[in-house]
Design a protein around this motif. Structure first.
Motif, PDB file in Angstrom:
ATOM      1  N   GLY A 102      54.102  75.566 -14.585  1.00 54.80           N
ATOM      2  CA  GLY A 102      54.728  76.398 -13.851  1.00 54.80           C
ATOM      3  C   GLY A 102      56.207  75.383 -13.844  1.00 54.80           C
ATOM      4  O   GLY A 102      56.844  74.518 -14.261  1.00 54.80           O
ATOM      5  N   ASP A 103      57.474  76.184 -13.848  1.00 57.11           N
ATOM      6  CA  ASP A 103      58.856  76.238 -12.805  1.00 57.11           C
ATOM      7  C   ASP A 103      58.534  76.182 -12.158  1.00 57.11           C
ATOM      8  O   ASP A 103      58.891  75.916 -11.376  1.00 57.11           O
ATOM      9  N   ASP A 104      58.458  74.688 -11.883  1.00 56.73           N
ATOM     10  CA  ASP A 104      57.808  74.096  -9.852  1.00 56.73           C
ATOM     11  C   ASP A 104      59.057  73.254  -9.941  1.00 56.73           C
ATOM     12  O   ASP A 104      58.831  72.150  -9.204  1.00 56.73           O
ATOM     13  N   ASP A 105      60.145  72.411 -10.502  1.00 51.25           N
ATOM     14  CA  ASP A 105      61.847  71.928 -10.312  1.00 51.25           C
ATOM     15  C   ASP A 105      61.394  72.628  -8.649  1.00 51.25           C
ATOM     16  O   ASP A 105      62.216  73.026  -8.202  1.00 51.25           O
ATOM     17  N   PRO A 106      62.418  71.064  -7.933  1.00 51.79           N
ATOM     18  CA  PRO A 106      61.688  69.113  -7.768  1.00 51.79           C
ATOM     19  C   PRO A 106      60.112  69.326  -7.619  1.00 51.79           C
ATOM     20  O   PRO A 106      59.768  69.817  -6.570  1.00 51.79           O
ATOM     21  N   TRP A 107      59.562  68.217  -8.616  1.00 54.63           N
ATOM     22  CA  TRP A 107      58.560  67.294  -8.625  1.00 54.63           C
ATOM     23  C   TRP A 107      58.388  66.526  -6.944  1.00 54.63           C
ATOM     24  O   TRP A 107      60.270  65.366  -8.037  1.00 54.63           O
ATOM     25  N   VAL A 108      57.795  65.561  -6.774  1.00 58.20           N
ATOM     26  CA  VAL A 108      57.879  64.769  -5.930  1.00 58.20           C
ATOM     27  C   VAL A 108      56.810  63.915  -6.758  1.00 58.20           C
ATOM     28  O   VAL A 108      55.433  63.901  -6.542  1.00 58.20           O
ATOM     29  N   ALA A 109      56.586  62.798  -6.446  1.00 58.39           N
ATOM     30  CA  ALA A 109      56.020  61.148  -7.471  1.00 58.39           C
ATOM     31  C   ALA A 109      55.887  60.498  -6.206  1.00 58.39           C
ATOM     32  O   ALA A 109      56.571  60.144  -5.406  1.00 58.39           O
ATOM     33  N   THR A 110      54.428  60.606  -5.898  1.00 59.85           N
ATOM     34  CA  THR A 110      53.801  59.208  -4.753  1.00 59.85           C
ATOM     35  C   THR A 110      53.071  57.769  -5.368  1.00 59.85           C
ATOM     36  O   THR A 110      52.347  58.651  -6.115  1.00 59.85           O
ATOM     37  N   VAL A 111      52.959  57.311  -5.335  1.00 66.42           N
ATOM     38  CA  VAL A 111      52.266  56.450  -5.693  1.00 66.42           C
ATOM     39  C   VAL A 111      51.251  55.935  -4.056  1.00 66.42           C
ATOM     40  O   VAL A 111      51.904  54.927  -3.697  1.00 66.42           O
ATOM     41  N   ASP A 112      49.922  55.416  -4.236  1.00 65.37           N
ATOM     42  CA  ASP A 112      48.891  54.317  -3.242  1.00 65.37           C
ATOM     43  C   ASP A 112      48.583  53.473  -4.345  1.00 65.37           C
ATOM     44  O   ASP A 112      48.067  53.994  -5.417  1.00 65.37           O
ATOM     45  N   TRP A 113      49.302  51.980  -3.569  1.00 71.01           N
ATOM     46  CA  TRP A 113      49.116  50.803  -4.687  1.00 71.01           C
ATOM     47  C   TRP A 113      47.384  50.224  -4.052  1.00 71.01           C
ATOM     48  O   TRP A 113      46.810  49.862  -5.292  1.00 71.01           O
ATOM     49  N   GLY A 114      46.908  50.830  -2.891  1.00 73.34           N
ATOM     50  CA  GLY A 114      45.370  50.806  -3.348  1.00 73.34           C
ATOM     51  C   GLY A 114      44.712  49.651  -2.751  1.00 73.34           C
ATOM     52  O   GLY A 114      43.841  48.833  -2.663  1.00 73.34           O
ATOM     53  N   ASP A 115      46.468  49.041  -1.920  1.00 76.03           N
ATOM     54  CA  ASP A 115      46.754  47.458  -1.473  1.00 76.03           C
ATOM     55  C   ASP A 115      45.845  47.493   0.031  1.00 76.03           C
ATOM     56  O   ASP A 115      46.236  46.836   0.609  1.00 76.03           O
ATOM     57  N   GLY A 116      46.240  49.123   0.337  1.00 74.31           N
ATOM     58  CA  GLY A 116      46.192  48.881   1.500  1.00 74.31           C
ATOM     59  C   GLY A 116      47.533  49.595   2.688  1.00 74.31           C
ATOM     60  O   GLY A 116      47.937  49.633   4.114  1.00 74.31           O
ATOM     61  N   SER A 117      48.241  49.425   1.288  1.00 72.91           N
ATOM     62  CA  SER A 117      49.955  49.356   1.970  1.00 72.91           C
ATOM     63  C   SER A 117      49.949  50.499   2.102  1.00 72.91           C
ATOM     64  O   SER A 117      49.088  51.523   1.271  1.00 72.91           O
ATOM     65  N   ALA A 118      51.340  51.120   2.639  1.00 69.79           N
ATOM     66  CA  ALA A 118      51.716  52.627   3.063  1.00 69.79           C
ATOM     67  C   ALA A 118      51.851  53.641   1.226  1.00 69.79           C
ATOM     68  O   ALA A 118      51.988  52.874   0.619  1.00 69.79           O
ATOM     69  N   VAL A 119      51.293  54.649   1.607  1.00 69.94           N
ATOM     70  CA  VAL A 119      51.600  55.355  -0.255  1.00 69.94           C
ATOM     71  C   VAL A 119      53.645  55.645  -0.195  1.00 69.94           C
ATOM     72  O   VAL A 119      54.248  55.754   1.357  1.00 69.94           O
ATOM     73  N   GLU A 120      53.986  55.280  -0.772  1.00 68.26           N
ATOM     74  CA  GLU A 120      55.491  55.303  -1.849  1.00 68.26           C
ATOM     75  C   GLU A 120      55.602  56.700  -2.137  1.00 68.26           C
ATOM     76  O   GLU A 120      54.900  56.908  -2.798  1.00 68.26           O
ATOM     77  N   THR A 121      56.783  56.375  -1.850  1.00 75.91           N
ATOM     78  CA  THR A 121      57.178  58.149  -2.835  1.00 75.91           C
ATOM     79  C   THR A 121      58.213  57.346  -3.830  1.00 75.91           C
ATOM     80  O   THR A 121      59.022  56.503  -3.809  1.00 75.91           O
ATOM     81  N   LEU A 122      57.855  57.708  -4.634  1.00 77.32           N
ATOM     82  CA  LEU A 122      58.718  57.227  -6.218  1.00 77.32           C
ATOM     83  C   LEU A 122      59.975  57.894  -6.123  1.00 77.32           C
ATOM     84  O   LEU A 122      60.584  59.276  -6.117  1.00 77.32           O
ATOM     85  N   PRO A 123      60.644  57.208  -7.165  1.00 72.04           N
ATOM     86  CA  PRO A 123      62.371  57.887  -7.745  1.00 72.04           C
ATOM     87  C   PRO A 123      62.148  59.264  -8.690  1.00 72.04           C
ATOM     88  O   PRO A 123      61.445  59.489  -9.095  1.00 72.04           O
ATOM     89  N   PRO A 124      63.515  59.921  -8.058  1.00 71.96           N
ATOM     90  CA  PRO A 124      63.429  61.261  -8.416  1.00 71.96           C
ATOM     91  C   PRO A 124      62.888  61.221  -9.721  1.00 71.96           C
ATOM     92  O   PRO A 124      62.780  60.797 -10.998  1.00 71.96           O
ATOM     93  N   ILE A 125      61.950  62.444 -10.037  1.00 71.65           N
ATOM     94  CA  ILE A 125      61.067  62.630 -11.760  1.00 71.65           C
ATOM     95  C   ILE A 125      62.306  63.287 -12.302  1.00 71.65           C
ATOM     96  O   ILE A 125      62.863  65.088 -11.749  1.00 71.65           O
ATOM     97  N   ASP A 126      62.454  62.879 -13.283  1.00 73.70           N
ATOM     98  CA  ASP A 126      63.451  64.258 -14.565  1.00 73.70           C
ATOM     99  C   ASP A 126      63.277  64.752 -15.889  1.00 73.70           C
ATOM    100  O   ASP A 126      61.876  65.247 -15.790  1.00 73.70           O
ATOM    101  N   PRO A 127      63.412  65.820 -14.315  1.00 74.73           N
ATOM    102  CA  PRO A 127      62.117  67.721 -14.931  1.00 74.73           C
ATOM    103  C   PRO A 127      62.581  68.598 -16.224  1.00 74.73           C
ATOM    104  O   PRO A 127      61.554  68.760 -16.369  1.00 74.73           O
TER     105      PRO A 127
END
Length: 362
Positions: A234-259
């Motif tokens: 789909g033409d679904d820009d903007p996409w937003v990526a997040t990461v859960d580091w798996g060590d109990g730290s907060a879920v983090e939003t990653l830098p902007p994605i090149d569409p």
């Protein structure tokens, strides 16, 4: 109406002529054929002449006829409420004639329209919808138009020959679209102008995420995962990526994605793991759907006091298009007494690898 006889065949027709009120003073009945009616191919439609009446007697009989036939037909045609069916879309005329108990009669006609395009729904975003159109043409010129409901230009098939082969249209974005199909023109039976509007549902598709390979990391080191990406039809820009580091730290939003590239960037200098252990890192990508839909993938990070190996992909390489060349990872090293135990090569779309789990793939 026109009267058709098959080539080489024979048929008969009855002509009804209105006559004045008989000398005996009997008053004629009156009938209303109802309608106009909307029918569906393959389904029964009830016609209704039950309101017929006679001022000085009673209705003795009903006689219903339909034209054109085929594809239209009637069941229970000698009753007040026959059933109409058709095997093909078209415009039909139903005629009813009633007689009273003294032989006087009356007649009426009603229009029957059967028209529905064959629309494929639902579909996934990034795929094609298909419309098929069939319509009975007794002779003449009929055009078909399709409004795909997404603001694109009207598609017109001039002088259509039925059934019209399926027409397709790409929908890059999810949502509901009103698709309108019309048949218009002039036949030997008169003018035709009918339309059918149906709602096409285009479903959202989750991003398909590739979080990359499992990693090893020295205790206290910083994780930087490379070559993470995703696909989305789909033409679904903007996409937003997040990461859960798996060590109990907060879920983090990653830098902007090149569409255009659809690569998932990692923050610099990466994420630090101060304690040994096996951690599952989860990467998710949300699209612009509301509420957001997300696709996820994960990889594991083995954090230990072991010093990880150093990869060396060799190169640079300069192949010609279509050329097959060997790659060389033999320069990869590990701190003694450790040794390199496993290779995992990857490449960008447009190139392919064989033996990508060896030191020297092609």
């Amino acid at each position: 109406p026109p009267f058709f006889v098959p080539r080489g065949g024979s048929a008969s027709a009855t002509v009804y002529i209105n006559s004045p009120i008989p000398e005996d003073g009997n008053l004629p009945p009156s009938v209303d054929a109802g309608g106009p009616y909307e029918a569906e191919v393959g389904a029964s439609t009830l016609l209704d002449g039950a309101t017929a009446s006679d001022p000085d007697g009673f209705i003795d009989s009903w006689n219903w006829y339909v034209y054109p036939s085929p594809p239209g037909s009637l069941a229970l045609s000698n009753t007040s409420q026959p059933e109409f069916t058709t095997t093909q879309n078209g415009v039909f005329t139903a005629t009813v004639i009633v007689y009273d108990n003294q032989g006087a009669w009356d007649w009426d006609t009603a229009l029957i329209t059967a028209f529905a395009a064959d629309l494929t729904t639902p579909i996934n975003e990034g795929s094609n919808a298909s419309v098929s159109v069939d319509f009975y043409n007794p002779g003449g010129t009929l055009d078909v138009s399709i409004d795909w409901g997404d603001g694109s230009a009207l598609e017109v098939i001039t002088g259509a020959i039925f059934p019209v082969p399926p027409k397709t249209h790409l929908y890059p974005q999810d949502g509901d679209y009103d698709v309108t199909v019309c048949v218009a023109g002039t036949t030997i039976d008169g003018d035709v102008d009918v339309c059918d509007t149906q709602t096409l549902t285009v479903d959202n598709v989750l991003p398909n995420v590739d979080a990359g390979i499992d990693r090893s990391l020295q205790t206290g080191g910083f994780l930087v995962q490379t070559r993470m990406g995703f696909t989305d039809p789909g033409d679904d820009d903007p996409w937003v990526a997040t990461v859960d580091w798996g060590d109990g730290s907060a879920v983090e939003t990653l830098p902007p994605i090149d569409p255009d590239a659809k690569l998932i960037p990692m923050p610099e200098p990466g994420h630090q793991y101060p304690n040994p252990g096996l951690y599952t890192v989860t990467i998710c990508v949300q699209d612009d759907h509301f509420p957001p839909d997300e696709g996820c993938d994960d990889f594991t990070v083995n954090v230990s006091n072991n010093v990880p190996p150093v990869a060396n992909a060799g190169g640079p390489y300069s192949p010609e298009e279509g050329e097959e060349i060997p790659l060389d990872g033999s320069g990869s090293t590990d701190t003694p007494p450790g040794t390199v135990q496993q290779w995992a090569w990857s490449t960008e779309p447009g190139a392919t690898l064989t033996n990508d789990d060896t030191e020297s793939p092609t």
